[in-house]
Design an enzyme around this catalytic site. Structure first.
Site, PDB file in Angstrom:
ATOM      1  CG  HIS A  19      -1.858  -1.095   1.349  1.00 48.95           C
ATOM      2  ND1 HIS A  19      -2.868  -1.333   0.446  1.00 48.95           N
ATOM      3  CD2 HIS A  19      -1.965  -2.075   2.286  1.00 48.95           C
ATOM      4  CE1 HIS A  19      -3.561  -2.396   0.824  1.00 48.95           C
ATOM      5  NE2 HIS A  19      -3.037  -2.878   1.928  1.00 48.95           N
TER       6      HIS A  19
HETATM    7  O1  RIB Z   1      -5.164   0.595   4.514  1.00 50.64           O
HETATM    8  C1  RIB Z   1      -3.769   0.499   4.374  1.00 50.64           C
HETATM    9  C2  RIB Z   1      -3.089   1.549   5.191  1.00 50.64           C
HETATM   10  O2  RIB Z   1      -3.384   1.340   6.568  1.00 50.64           O
HETATM   11  C3  RIB Z   1      -1.548   1.489   5.105  1.00 50.64           C
HETATM   12  O3  RIB Z   1      -1.033   2.779   5.310  1.00 50.64           O
HETATM   13  C4  RIB Z   1      -1.178   0.598   6.251  1.00 50.64           C
HETATM   14  O4  RIB Z   1       0.137   0.870   6.741  1.00 50.64           O
HETATM   15  C5  RIB Z   1      -2.195   1.019   7.278  1.00 50.64           C
HETATM   16  O5  RIB Z   1      -1.703   2.176   7.936  1.00 50.64           O
END
Ligand code: RIB
Ligand code: CA
Length: 305
Positions: free
Chosen positions: A234
């Site tokens: 992500h």
């Molecule tokens: O939904 C994914 C996000 O939430 C990413 O930033 C992960 O590290 C969590 O913080």
């Protein structure tokens, strides 16, 4: 080549660790500050994890500790995804590096006001610190070139049906940013969930260098996806959108944040057909070129030493 002045606001977090590591070594990036916030785990742990990373790489990037809870909601962490420490799987030892004395909001203000040119903010966590910055010190907005964030979703969420974790954690903070007038690019879950590493890449990175060895160890405890369906990278997508935007397709639109108390709380509703708005307030990623992303990921790792 002029470097991009960058500040990362983060809740490490296994996927955050990749984004932070790559940013430290990217030739186009001048990483000026890392600010931490509660999210994946407590702010004590996210701060300790940020210090572990700067120490692991011998970096002199300052780390400032930020907010320990969202503006209004209680913190609901995601230690089930990242482990109790927030970065389970690799023994970094106890960091000797310390945070700078300023709170993250003060450090953000100081760094922005002292910068000779506008700074790119890369929040990859709940937006609490930056929302407070804009409320306490609105004059800092003019020193922000743009905000490129990992968060939200143009489709389903991961924390509820409607909401992605970073926005769900602090929807009021997200609303403040999307109403701030500051240029925002949102890299949402629908796109970042396609930016996955498969078993083949994980095996490859394990022996590439010490950063790859560390990532592979963290990935063995990472529950953001699986080896079968792919490990979701992500947060590093926000960095990729800054330094390699051609990896993505984008559209300008208007994003509203749902702050009501119902099941849609934390949703990022993009008016992609601009049916309800005349002006846009953000740019959103629509898709990622997955194979090119994977090639980029491996190139980045090569230079992350
Ligand atoms: O939904 C994914 C996000 O939430 C990413 O930033 C992960 O590290 C969590 O913080
Ligand atoms: Ca994160």
């Amino acid at each position: 080549m002029r470097k991009i002045p960058l500040i990362i606001d983060t809740d490490p977090g296994i996927d955050d660790a990749v984004a932070i590591s790559f940013a430290m070594f990217h030739p186009k990036v001048d990483l000026k500050l890392i600010t931490t916030v509660a999210g994946n785990v407590s702010v004590d742990k996210t701060t300790e994890n940020a210090l572990k990373l700067v120490e692991f790489f011998g970096s002199d990037v300052p780390v400032a500790r930020g907010c320990q809870e969202p503006l209004l909601k209680p913190l609901e962490d995601s230690s089930e995804i990242h482990g109790e420490s927030g970065m389970d799987g690799f023994d970094f030892g106890t960091p000797t590096r310390k945070v700078i004395p300023e709170h993250a909001v003060e450090a953000l203000r100081k760094t922005l006001l002292e910068s000779k040119e506008p700074v790119t903010l890369m929040p990859i966590a709940a937006l609490t610190n930056i929302a407070l910055l804009f409320k306490l010190y609105p004059e800092t907005k003019s020193k922000v070139k743009e905000i490129v964030l990992m968060g939200g979703s143009l489709s389903r969420g991961n924390t509820t049906t409607a909401a992605e974790f970073n926005i769900f954690t602090d929807p009021e903070a997200a609303a403040i940013l999307f109403e701030s007038g500051v240029k925002i690019t949102m890299i949402g879950l629908d796109v970042t969930s396609r930016a996955v590493l498969m078993q083949k890449e994980v095996e490859q990175i394990k022996t590439m260098n010490r950063a790859g060895e560390m990532f592979a160890a963290l990935f063995s405890h990472y529950r953001g996806g699986s080896m079968k369906t792919g490990l979701k990278m992500h947060d590093v997508c926000a960095l990729a959108a800054i330094v390699e935007p051609e990896l993505f397709d984008f559209a300008d639109t208007f994003v509203e944040i749902e702050t009501g108390k119902g099941p849609a709380n934390g949703a990022t509703v993009a008016d992609l057909k601009m049916k309800y708005h005349r002006e846009t307030n953000s740019t959103v990623a629509l898709d990622v070129h997955v194979e090119k992303f994977r090639e980029w990921f491996l190139e980045m790792l090569e230079q992350t030493k």
